[in-house]
Design a protein around this motif. Structure first.
Motif, PDB file in Angstrom:
ATOM      1  N   ASP A 106      24.903  52.216  59.412  1.00 26.17           N
ATOM      2  CA  ASP A 106      24.752  53.368  58.510  1.00 26.17           C
ATOM      3  C   ASP A 106      23.397  53.369  57.822  1.00 26.17           C
ATOM      4  OD1 ASP A 106      27.228  54.084  59.210  1.00 26.17           O
ATOM      5  OD2 ASP A 106      28.197  53.679  57.275  1.00 26.17           O
ATOM      6  N   SER A 107      22.973  52.177  57.352  1.00 28.75           N
ATOM      7  CA  SER A 107      21.785  52.123  56.497  1.00 28.75           C
ATOM      8  C   SER A 107      20.522  51.828  57.282  1.00 28.75           C
ATOM      9  CB  SER A 107      21.967  51.047  55.425  1.00 28.75           C
ATOM     10  OG  SER A 107      22.082  49.779  56.043  1.00 28.75           O
ATOM     11  N   GLY A 108      20.675  51.287  58.506  1.00 27.99           N
ATOM     12  CA  GLY A 108      19.501  50.955  59.290  1.00 27.99           C
ATOM     13  C   GLY A 108      18.768  49.730  58.783  1.00 27.99           C
ATOM     14  N   ARG A 109      19.411  48.936  57.948  1.00 28.06           N
ATOM     15  CA  ARG A 109      18.795  47.687  57.493  1.00 28.06           C
ATOM     16  C   ARG A 109      19.870  46.607  57.496  1.00 28.06           C
ATOM     17  NH1 ARG A 109      21.638  47.276  53.056  1.00 28.06           N
ATOM     18  NH2 ARG A 109      21.760  48.945  51.519  1.00 28.06           N
ATOM     19  N   GLN A 110      19.470  45.382  57.137  1.00 28.19           N
ATOM     20  CA  GLN A 110      20.463  44.314  57.091  1.00 28.19           C
ATOM     21  C   GLN A 110      21.400  44.535  55.901  1.00 28.19           C
ATOM     22  OE1 GLN A 110      17.108  43.716  56.710  1.00 28.19           O
ATOM     23  NE2 GLN A 110      16.478  41.947  57.911  1.00 28.19           N
ATOM     24  N   PRO A 111      22.677  44.137  56.019  1.00 32.28           N
ATOM     25  CA  PRO A 111      23.600  44.338  54.904  1.00 32.28           C
ATOM     26  C   PRO A 111      23.579  43.195  53.867  1.00 32.28           C
ATOM     27  CG  PRO A 111      24.800  43.713  56.892  1.00 32.28           C
ATOM     28  CD  PRO A 111      23.363  43.813  57.275  1.00 32.28           C
TER      29      PRO A 111
END
Lengths: 321, 452
Positions: free
Chosen positions: B198-203
């Motif tokens: 969803d965010s396109g980055r690491q969680p």
């Protein structure tokens, strides 16, 4: 603590001082009244006694106890486990290798740089100021130096680099490096800090020694048609040999004991640990007193030849004189 | 000449007087408290003493130390025992040396069962008196008693407690994206992947740096996974060396954690890549959540006080606040929660009635309620009323601890010998996230386990 408590404590201190003065006074009184025959020996013995006592309590006894502890495990049984651990565990072996690396690099490089600097600025204009600049780091504690250099070696995962070294690397188009986490460059970078601190010490002592070399000898060599390098190697260096040895051995011992720099910068992680740091970690954090003692013993064994060499050279110098 | 001689002795005297006066300023003269103002009915069972004094030492400092002293102020007034607490951050390193030299305080608040074991093995500890043991049996989960028992002898009641294995998140972000609190470890993996896509980055954001203790937050991860994947029996065997450290079950837990910590897709959100785990301080590791640069952060309940690094209370910790936390879920849904945590044990070095009266009070539900109502901490004492806790998270933590379904285990690295729990395990984590493979790290840690 309340005011009466504090007054009580101050009173205790004062009383202690008074008692000490009384004891010392009595001692001197009796030494004075010692029998005529062999008075010198009496005086010698009584004056040396307090110092010997403190050396025995503070140095000899702990040294012996540490040696015993090194051969015991945590349950108090006699064993060689601590030494087996030291020479078989990769982490412990790495600690020993690092210490050897430190001693091989730091004293040599700081003495050489200090000597070269001292020779180049000798009799130049503004010599005083050049000296102050190089001498300044020695006034900084190892922990302080660690904090300062921590900023030099700093690394940022995202965003701008605040570390000087990485800022330079990035300015030249390179990728930032995690200096302190990258083995084996990190140990070298820690040694650089030691060199930075100790070079000033070497320079000041060697500069003073160079000034003590008789000008007549140098002039005579000049008349014999030597060049500057030959004069330096054949006149100056032999003339300052005693100081060179003192500087070299002093820095070697300081390097063997290095603890603060490693502990502040990496805490011995990333394969940078040295014997003194590991000694503390094992004895006090890991509660492995035996392992800590064994490392202390090894450190002692490392230091011993340096001290013996130092004493020997100084004795020879005295004989020549 | 005369004046000069006069001056010569004047200077030291004046200096001494000045120093003396200045030092007097350091003292706080405390007037005796009026016993009549305090309701002493609750304290009758501890008896009354004349001029009795108990010295206490521990690692607790500053505000926490003040609250600790406040928690026994009434006890002092009613029993006549004066309690003198000294906190030191070097307490753990010094206490064994002090005990050996005969200079230990009357009571030492020991934060690790491993240290308690060592002190008991040294023969310096006084076993807990019967009233204290009775209190332990009445108010604590039996596992706590085991942690304070050496060779069949009980040495102390637990004091406070903390819960590890919380996962911090932003309630607003979860609500906005319709994320659910995961109920199993698999759901947590699914959630992490969902957030990543969803965010396109690491969680996840992680910070393992902690000076010479660098790596310890990673050991908490491992302990949580061992307990959840293999249950309390394996966990107990693991920390007591009943199974070797390089047992396949432990390797499985490492690999479970490695799916997050060693995975460039999962860490290190808002901070950098995997290599920044060991350089990011644990204190600041979770803060990217506040900027929306990170979604999940694994850290103990004490992290509550770290969310406002500049002071103030702009960031609130609540289920409708800026951040909140859920417990790392069990492997399978339903059943009880598994939780790791920490706590302290007040051990006695002096055999005296007043010391035992004091320890009796500390082991009571009365003390637990007194202390917890002052804020900031919790206790695993079952007589504790969760509502007196100072925050929603602490209330939730107390409820988890008091739930009979919950399996509690003490922080594993605190139970292992110092050579492992405070050294090679930490270093192993650093080497492991630095790229070394699991088998090699586990072999190294296993080899460092002391033979005795």
């Amino acid at each position: 603590m309340t005011t009466p408590d504090l007054l009580g404590k101050i009173l205790q201190v004062v009383m202690g001082l008074v008692v000490l003065a009384a004891v010392v006074g009595l001692l001197i009184f009796f030494i004075d009244k010692a029998p005529k025959k062999g008075r010198d020996y009496w005086q010698l013995a009584l004056f040396l006694l307090p110092a010997m006592l403190f050396v025995a309590i503070g140095l000899v006894y702990p040294a012996i106890r540490t040696s015993f502890l090194a051969f015991q495990n945590n349950a108090g049984e006699w064993s060689l486990d601590n030494f087996i651990w030291m020479f078989t565990q990769p982490a412990a072996i790495r600690t020993l290798i690092n210490t050897v690396l430190w001693v091989a690099l730091a004293p040599v490089i700081s003495t050489v740089i200090g000597l070269a600097y001292a020779v180049f600025i000798d009799k130049s204009r503004g010599e005083k100021y050049y000296k102050v600049i190089l001498f300044m780091p020695i006034a900084i504690s190892f922990v302080g130096a660690g904090v300062i250099w921590g900023f030099v070696y700093d690394y940022n995962g995202v965003g701008d680099q605040i570390g000087l070294l990485n800022a330079i690397v990035v300015a030249f188009g390179g990728e930032p490096v995690q200096w302190l986490q990258t083995d084996p460059i990190n140990t070298i970078l820690l040694i650089v800090i030691m060199i930075w601190i100790q070079t000033g010490f070497a320079m000041v002592l060697l500069s003073a020694a160079i000034k003590g070399v008789p000008t007549e000898q140098i002039e005579a060599a000049e008349l014999d048609g030597t060049n500057a390098w030959q004069r330096f190697m054949n006149v100056t260096v032999p003339g300052i040999r005693g100081s060179l040895v003192v500087v070299f051995t002093t820095i070697s011992i300081a390097t063997l004991k290095v603890f603060d720099i490693v502990r502040t910068m990496t805490a011995g992680n990333f394969n940078t640990s040295v014997v003194a740091n590991e000694m503390y970690t094992q004895a006090f954090r890991a509660s492995e007193i035996g392992r800590g003692s064994a490392l202390a013993l090894i450190l002692f064994v490392f230091v011993l030849p340096i001290v013996i060499y130092n004493v020997n050279v100084l004795r020879k110098q005295r004989e020549i004189r | 000449m005369r004046i000069r001689r006069h001056r010569r002795w004047m200077a030291p005297v004046v200096a001494a007087a000045a120093v003396g006066l200045a030092l007097t300023g350091c003292t706080g003269d405390i007037a005796g408290e009026d016993a009549a103002d305090t309701d002493c009915a609750d304290y009758e069972e501890y008896g009354t003493f004349d001029d009795a004094e108990v010295t206490v030492a521990g690692t607790i400092l500053d505000l926490e130390a003040d609250r600790l002293s406040e928690s026994w102020a009434d006890f002092e007034t009613c029993t006549g025992i004066s309690v003198d607490y000294q906190g030191s951050s070097e307490f753990e390193a010094q206490i064994a040396v002090l005990a050996e030299g005969g200079n230990a305080p009357d009571v030492g608040i020991v934060p690790q069962p491993g240290l308690l074991n060592r002190l008991a093995a040294g023969g310096w500890l006084i076993p807990a008196s019967q009233p204290v043991v009775d209190n332990i049996d009445e108010w604590w989960d039996p596992i706590w008693k085991e942690y304070a028992t050496v060779d069949g002898e009980v040495y102390a009641a637990p004091l406070m407690a903390s819960i590890k294995g919380y996962i911090w998140y932003s309630p607003a972000e979860f609500e906005e994206n319709g994320y659910e609190i995961p109920a199993t470890l698999d759901e947590l993996t699914a959630l992490s992947e969902q957030i990543a896509s969803d965010s396109g980055r690491q969680p996840w954001c992680v910070g393992l740096e902690s000076g010479d203790a660098t790596g310890w937050p990673g050991t908490d991860w491992i302990e949580d996974y061992v307990l959840r994947l293999h249950g309390p029996e394996v966990y107990d065997q693991w920390v007591t060396h009943g199974i070797p450290f390089n047992d396949p079950q432990i390797a499985e837990a490492f690999d479970g954690v490695g799916a997050y910590l060693k995975n460039e897709e999962m860490v290190n959100a808002g901070i950098g890549n995997v290599s920044t785990l060991v350089t990011e301080a644990f204190q600041t590791g979770g803060l990217p959540i506040l900027d929306g640069e990170c979604s999940l952060h694994h850290q103990a309940s004490f992290y509550e006080t770290f969310w406002n690094p500049d002071g103030g209370d702009a960031n609130t910790v609540a289920s409708d606040g800026t951040v909140f936390a859920f417990l790392l879920p069990p492997e399978e849904a339903g059943g009880g929660l598994q939780v790791t945590g920490g706590g302290e044990f007040p051990v006695a070095f002096r055999d005296a009635e007043e010391v035992e009266a004091f320890r009796h009070y500390l082991s009571s539900d009365l003390w637990a309620n007194n202390r917890v109502s002052l804020g900031g901490v919790i206790s695993a004492n079952k007589g504790l009323d969760p509502e007196v806790a100072s925050s929603e998270l602490l209330v939730q933590s107390i409820e988890i601890l008091q739930n009979p379904e919950t399996t509690f285990r003490f922080d594993g690295s605190d139970l292992m010998p110092g050579a492992v729990g405070a050294d090679s395990f930490w270093k192993g984590i650093v080497a492991w996230v630095g790229g070394e493979d699991t088998a090699q790290v586990l072999d190294t840690i296993e080899a460092s386990w002391p033979a005795s």
